[in-house]
Write a protein that holds these residues in place. Structure first.
Motif, PDB file in Angstrom:
ATOM      1  N   ILE A 147      29.671  -1.574   7.654  1.00 31.46           N
ATOM      2  CA  ILE A 147      30.405  -2.595   6.909  1.00 31.46           C
ATOM      3  C   ILE A 147      29.348  -3.354   6.120  1.00 31.46           C
ATOM      4  O   ILE A 147      28.464  -3.983   6.717  1.00 31.46           O
ATOM      5  N   LYS A 148      29.415  -3.277   4.800  1.00 30.66           N
ATOM      6  CA  LYS A 148      28.392  -3.928   3.971  1.00 30.66           C
ATOM      7  C   LYS A 148      29.051  -4.813   2.923  1.00 30.66           C
ATOM      8  O   LYS A 148      29.994  -4.413   2.258  1.00 30.66           O
TER       9      LYS A 148
ATOM     10  N   CYS B 291      33.726  -6.130   0.839  1.00 26.66           N
ATOM     11  CA  CYS B 291      33.179  -5.386   1.973  1.00 26.66           C
ATOM     12  C   CYS B 291      33.456  -3.906   1.749  1.00 26.66           C
ATOM     13  O   CYS B 291      34.617  -3.508   1.604  1.00 26.66           O
ATOM     14  N   ILE B 292      32.398  -3.126   1.726  1.00 27.71           N
ATOM     15  CA  ILE B 292      32.555  -1.673   1.700  1.00 27.71           C
ATOM     16  C   ILE B 292      32.468  -1.213   3.159  1.00 27.71           C
ATOM     17  O   ILE B 292      31.515  -1.553   3.862  1.00 27.71           O
ATOM     18  N   VAL B 293      33.473  -0.481   3.571  1.00 32.84           N
ATOM     19  CA  VAL B 293      33.559  -0.079   4.977  1.00 32.84           C
ATOM     20  C   VAL B 293      33.591   1.439   5.071  1.00 32.84           C
ATOM     21  O   VAL B 293      34.349   2.092   4.354  1.00 32.84           O
ATOM     22  N   ASN B 294      32.727   1.970   5.912  1.00 32.57           N
ATOM     23  CA  ASN B 294      32.782   3.388   6.241  1.00 32.57           C
ATOM     24  C   ASN B 294      33.263   3.477   7.688  1.00 32.57           C
ATOM     25  O   ASN B 294      32.535   3.134   8.613  1.00 32.57           O
TER      26      ASN B 294
ATOM     27  N   GLY C 155      38.369  -7.395   0.580  1.00 27.20           N
ATOM     28  CA  GLY C 155      37.757  -8.698   0.341  1.00 27.20           C
ATOM     29  C   GLY C 155      36.781  -9.049   1.451  1.00 27.20           C
ATOM     30  O   GLY C 155      36.974  -8.670   2.601  1.00 27.20           O
ATOM     31  N   ALA C 156      35.709  -9.797   1.090  1.00 27.33           N
ATOM     32  CA  ALA C 156      34.640 -10.052   2.051  1.00 27.33           C
ATOM     33  C   ALA C 156      34.847 -11.306   2.890  1.00 27.33           C
ATOM     34  O   ALA C 156      34.146 -11.513   3.869  1.00 27.33           O
ATOM     35  N   THR C 157      35.813 -12.136   2.497  1.00 26.91           N
ATOM     36  CA  THR C 157      35.962 -13.425   3.177  1.00 26.91           C
ATOM     37  C   THR C 157      37.282 -13.494   3.931  1.00 26.91           C
ATOM     38  O   THR C 157      38.340 -13.164   3.399  1.00 26.91           O
ATOM     39  N   CYS C 158      37.220 -13.941   5.154  1.00 29.74           N
ATOM     40  CA  CYS C 158      38.434 -14.076   5.960  1.00 29.74           C
ATOM     41  C   CYS C 158      39.250 -15.277   5.459  1.00 29.74           C
ATOM     42  O   CYS C 158      38.714 -16.381   5.329  1.00 29.74           O
TER      43      CYS C 158
ATOM     44  N   LEU D 175      33.582 -11.271   6.684  1.00 28.43           N
ATOM     45  CA  LEU D 175      34.114 -10.123   7.427  1.00 28.43           C
ATOM     46  C   LEU D 175      33.051  -9.052   7.647  1.00 28.43           C
ATOM     47  O   LEU D 175      33.199  -8.200   8.532  1.00 28.43           O
ATOM     48  N   SER D 176      31.968  -9.100   6.858  1.00 29.73           N
ATOM     49  CA  SER D 176      30.910  -8.095   7.049  1.00 29.73           C
ATOM     50  C   SER D 176      30.227  -8.272   8.407  1.00 29.73           C
ATOM     51  O   SER D 176      29.548  -7.368   8.885  1.00 29.73           O
ATOM     52  N   GLY D 177      30.429  -9.415   9.054  1.00 29.94           N
ATOM     53  CA  GLY D 177      29.873  -9.618  10.392  1.00 29.94           C
ATOM     54  C   GLY D 177      30.822  -9.144  11.488  1.00 29.94           C
ATOM     55  O   GLY D 177      30.519  -9.277  12.671  1.00 29.94           O
ATOM     56  N   GLY D 178      31.947  -8.593  11.077  1.00 28.70           N
ATOM     57  CA  GLY D 178      32.935  -8.144  12.060  1.00 28.70           C
ATOM     58  C   GLY D 178      32.779  -6.677  12.422  1.00 28.70           C
ATOM     59  O   GLY D 178      31.699  -6.104  12.286  1.00 28.70           O
ATOM     60  N   TRP D 179      33.856  -6.086  12.864  1.00 30.09           N
ATOM     61  CA  TRP D 179      33.834  -4.683  13.271  1.00 30.09           C
ATOM     62  C   TRP D 179      35.215  -4.085  12.987  1.00 30.09           C
ATOM     63  O   TRP D 179      36.145  -4.801  12.614  1.00 30.09           O
ATOM     64  N   CYS D 180      35.314  -2.775  13.171  1.00 37.16           N
ATOM     65  CA  CYS D 180      36.572  -2.087  12.892  1.00 37.16           C
ATOM     66  C   CYS D 180      37.151  -1.509  14.174  1.00 37.16           C
ATOM     67  O   CYS D 180      36.414  -1.066  15.063  1.00 37.16           O
ATOM     68  N   LYS D 181      38.485  -1.526  14.216  1.00 33.35           N
ATOM     69  CA  LYS D 181      39.172  -0.973  15.371  1.00 33.35           C
ATOM     70  C   LYS D 181      40.583  -0.591  14.941  1.00 33.35           C
ATOM     71  O   LYS D 181      41.258  -1.393  14.261  1.00 33.35           O
ATOM     72  N   GLU D 182      41.022   0.594  15.297  1.00 32.94           N
ATOM     73  CA  GLU D 182      42.385   1.058  15.022  1.00 32.94           C
ATOM     74  C   GLU D 182      42.817   0.833  13.574  1.00 32.94           C
ATOM     75  O   GLU D 182      43.917   0.341  13.304  1.00 32.94           O
ATOM     76  N   GLY D 183      41.923   1.185  12.642  1.00 38.30           N
ATOM     77  CA  GLY D 183      42.266   1.103  11.219  1.00 38.30           C
ATOM     78  C   GLY D 183      42.233  -0.293  10.638  1.00 38.30           C
ATOM     79  O   GLY D 183      42.701  -0.510   9.522  1.00 38.30           O
TER      80      GLY D 183
END
Ligand code: FES
Length: 110
Positions: free
Chosen positions: A17-18, A28-31, A40-43, A50-58
């Motif tokens: 997540i960059k 945020c570009i997410v692989n 978008g990069a801001t919550c 959001l780049s400090g977050g993580w991904c789960k279930e799509g």
């Protein structure tokens, strides 16, 4: 819609997540699971990156209060009543491109 090359970001097999700035927007570009997404990069809840977050279930999960947003549509999870922008993303000859609609694109539906 105008397409912008994302500088200095190589698509790799590793998830990432960059946060980048393209077309004047913070994105945020997410692989995630072998697919690329651009959101978008801001919550919208309280402004966390959001780049400090993580991904789960799509979904991308905000690191502050764990709100989550669909990576494809940007839609917030049920009960949140919010969303983040989502952008089309393409890989062209190994380079990442993000499509961004201008205000006028939106007004005239181009
Ligand atoms: S700032 Fe993202 S969930 Fe609160």
């Amino acid at each position: 819609m105008k397409w912008y090359a994302v500088p200095d970001l190589n698509p790799s097999a590793e998830p990432f997540i960059k946060k980048v700035k393209v077309g004047g927007k913070n994105i945020c570009i997410v692989n995630y699971e072998g697919k690329l997404y651009a959101v978008g990069a801001t919550c919208p809840h309280a402004g966390a990156e959001l780049s400090g977050g993580w991904c789960k279930e799509g979904k991308i999960i905000c690191p502050f209060h764990r709100y989550s947003y669909d990576l494809k549509t940007g839609k917030g999870s049920p009960g949140q009543n919010d969303f983040i922008d989502s952008y089309p993303i393409e890989l062209r000859d190994g380079e990442i491109f993000v499509g961004i609609e201008s205000f006028w694109d939106k007004v005239f539906g181009q």
